[in-house]
Design a protein around this motif. Structure first.
Motif, PDB file in Angstrom:
ATOM      1  N   SER A   1      21.094  -9.965 -41.546  1.00  0.00           N
ATOM      2  CA  SER A   1      21.690  -9.772 -42.909  1.00  0.00           C
ATOM      3  C   SER A   1      23.382  -9.362 -42.095  1.00  0.00           C
ATOM      4  O   SER A   1      22.777  -8.085 -41.815  1.00  0.00           O
ATOM      5  CB  SER A   1      20.715  -8.762 -43.906  1.00  0.00           C
ATOM      6  OG  SER A   1      21.624  -8.747 -44.591  1.00  0.00           O
TER       7      SER A   1
ATOM      8  N   GLY B   1      24.855  -9.041 -45.290  1.00  0.00           N
ATOM      9  CA  GLY B   1      24.617  -7.285 -45.281  1.00  0.00           C
ATOM     10  C   GLY B   1      24.274  -6.218 -44.974  1.00  0.00           C
ATOM     11  O   GLY B   1      25.326  -5.229 -44.697  1.00  0.00           O
TER      12      GLY B   1
ATOM     13  N   ASP C   1      21.724 -15.220 -43.373  1.00  0.00           N
ATOM     14  CA  ASP C   1      21.035 -14.099 -44.617  1.00  0.00           C
ATOM     15  C   ASP C   1      22.471 -13.759 -45.242  1.00  0.00           C
ATOM     16  O   ASP C   1      22.792 -12.435 -44.826  1.00  0.00           O
ATOM     17  CB  ASP C   1      19.872 -13.295 -44.707  1.00  0.00           C
ATOM     18  CG  ASP C   1      19.794 -12.247 -45.823  1.00  0.00           C
ATOM     19  OD1 ASP C   1      21.241 -12.542 -46.720  1.00  0.00           O
ATOM     20  OD2 ASP C   1      19.225 -11.394 -45.894  1.00  0.00           O
ATOM     21  N   GLY C   2      23.487 -14.503 -45.302  1.00  0.00           N
ATOM     22  CA  GLY C   2      24.702 -13.642 -46.016  1.00  0.00           C
ATOM     23  C   GLY C   2      26.112 -14.173 -45.138  1.00  0.00           C
ATOM     24  O   GLY C   2      27.479 -13.978 -45.677  1.00  0.00           O
TER      25      GLY C   2
ATOM     26  N   ARG D   1      29.291 -17.444 -45.965  1.00  0.00           N
ATOM     27  CA  ARG D   1      29.548 -17.136 -46.849  1.00  0.00           C
ATOM     28  C   ARG D   1      31.714 -18.097 -47.441  1.00  0.00           C
ATOM     29  O   ARG D   1      31.223 -18.447 -48.647  1.00  0.00           O
ATOM     30  CB  ARG D   1      30.315 -15.786 -47.244  1.00  0.00           C
ATOM     31  CG  ARG D   1      28.566 -15.666 -47.934  1.00  0.00           C
ATOM     32  CD  ARG D   1      29.037 -13.866 -48.137  1.00  0.00           C
ATOM     33  NE  ARG D   1      28.627 -13.406 -49.307  1.00  0.00           N
ATOM     34  CZ  ARG D   1      27.360 -12.202 -49.187  1.00  0.00           C
ATOM     35  NH1 ARG D   1      26.798 -11.959 -47.731  1.00  0.00           N
ATOM     36  NH2 ARG D   1      27.004 -12.081 -49.744  1.00  0.00           N
TER      37      ARG D   1
ATOM     38  N   TYR E   1      31.193 -16.084 -55.234  1.00  0.00           N
ATOM     39  CA  TYR E   1      29.846 -16.598 -54.256  1.00  0.00           C
ATOM     40  C   TYR E   1      30.290 -19.053 -55.316  1.00  0.00           C
ATOM     41  O   TYR E   1      29.915 -19.349 -54.333  1.00  0.00           O
ATOM     42  CB  TYR E   1      28.677 -16.359 -55.444  1.00  0.00           C
ATOM     43  CG  TYR E   1      27.629 -17.470 -55.001  1.00  0.00           C
ATOM     44  CD1 TYR E   1      27.088 -17.534 -53.711  1.00  0.00           C
ATOM     45  CD2 TYR E   1      26.847 -18.218 -56.434  1.00  0.00           C
ATOM     46  CE1 TYR E   1      25.705 -18.516 -53.748  1.00  0.00           C
ATOM     47  CE2 TYR E   1      26.807 -19.316 -56.913  1.00  0.00           C
ATOM     48  CZ  TYR E   1      25.425 -19.340 -54.792  1.00  0.00           C
ATOM     49  OH  TYR E   1      25.170 -20.886 -54.996  1.00  0.00           O
TER      50      TYR E   1
END
Ligand code: AMP
Length: 213
Positions: free
Chosen positions: A30, A32, A82-83, A86, A174
């Motif tokens: 992740s 984040g 995950d993340g 982007r 996003y």
């Protein structure tokens, strides 16, 4: 086993699904969480990252890429990203890394959620330093004792970017940055869209089907 890339707006349930997949032998990466760990060290870089995250802005591509590439290189099991990516630039960086490491067995899972649902989940979210996540607005995800983690007994906290202003910036980011990524993975036949109106168990089952295909 295939590797997984999760793409989804804030609070769509990437973290929840990742924790469930971890029990099947995946390593959860992740970005984040990694960035929040850097903040917790109190370094100058951490302070800089903190400012960006609390405003809901993105951290620089290079910083985040270095974190995930070091991690992926060190792993000997399938991972859940995950993340990341982007931005389209991050997609390019990831493609180069996959080429270098000969990784092509991956699927991209897109968790689709409407803005109002994501906002509600964001405002109700509480997290624990052990990584567990709860939601005050969903009976399935409320802690058993108010404010206390079911898993480790620590005091639950609210992330400082889980407020309405920051959420709206993150959601806008996003839409702006991630929509082309979704289109890109769709065009190369890697994208699998799942509606987050399904229950968490149904979502997990769908993910397992995708990974076993
Ligand atoms: P998350 O926990 O995935 O919601 O991420 C929290 C925040 O960390 C985001 O709102 C961004 O500020 C930052 N962040 C996480 N992943 C990335 C990434 N791939 N690129 C840039 N910033 C990121």
């Amino acid at each position: 086993m295939k590797n997984v890339i999760f793409i989804a707006p804030p609070a769509a349930g990437k973290g929840t699904q990742s924790s469930k997949l971890e029990t099947l032998g995946f390593y959860h990466i992740s970005t984040g969480d990694m960035l929040r760990e850097e903040i917790a060290t109190g370094s100058a870089l951490g302070d800089e990252i903190n400012k960006l995250i609390s405003q809901g802005d993105l951290v620089g591509d290079e910083i985040v890429f270095e974190l995930i590439s070091n991690k992926i290189k060190s792993l000997d099991k399938p991972f859940i990203l995950d993340g990341f990516p982007r931005t389209m630039n991050q997609v390019k960086m990831l493609n180069n890394l996959f080429e270098e490491l000969n990784i092509n067995n991956y699927e991209v899972i897109y968790l689709d959620i409407e803005l109002e649902d994501a906002l509600k989940r964001t405002l109700g979210r509480l997290t624990c330093k052990c990584g567990a996540s709860y939601n005050l607005y969903n009976d399935e995800f409320k802690p058993k004792v108010e404010g206390i983690c079911d898993k480790c007994g620590s005091q639950l906290q609210k992330r400082n970017d889980d407020n309405e202003n920051s959420f709206r910036v993150r959601f806008d980011n996003y839409i702006k940055n991630t929509a082309p990524i979704i289109e890109y993975y769709n065009n190369i036949g890697k994208l699998h869209k799942i509606d987050t109106k399904l229950s968490n168990d149904e979502i997990t089952d769908k993910i397992k089907e995708i990974l076993n295909d």
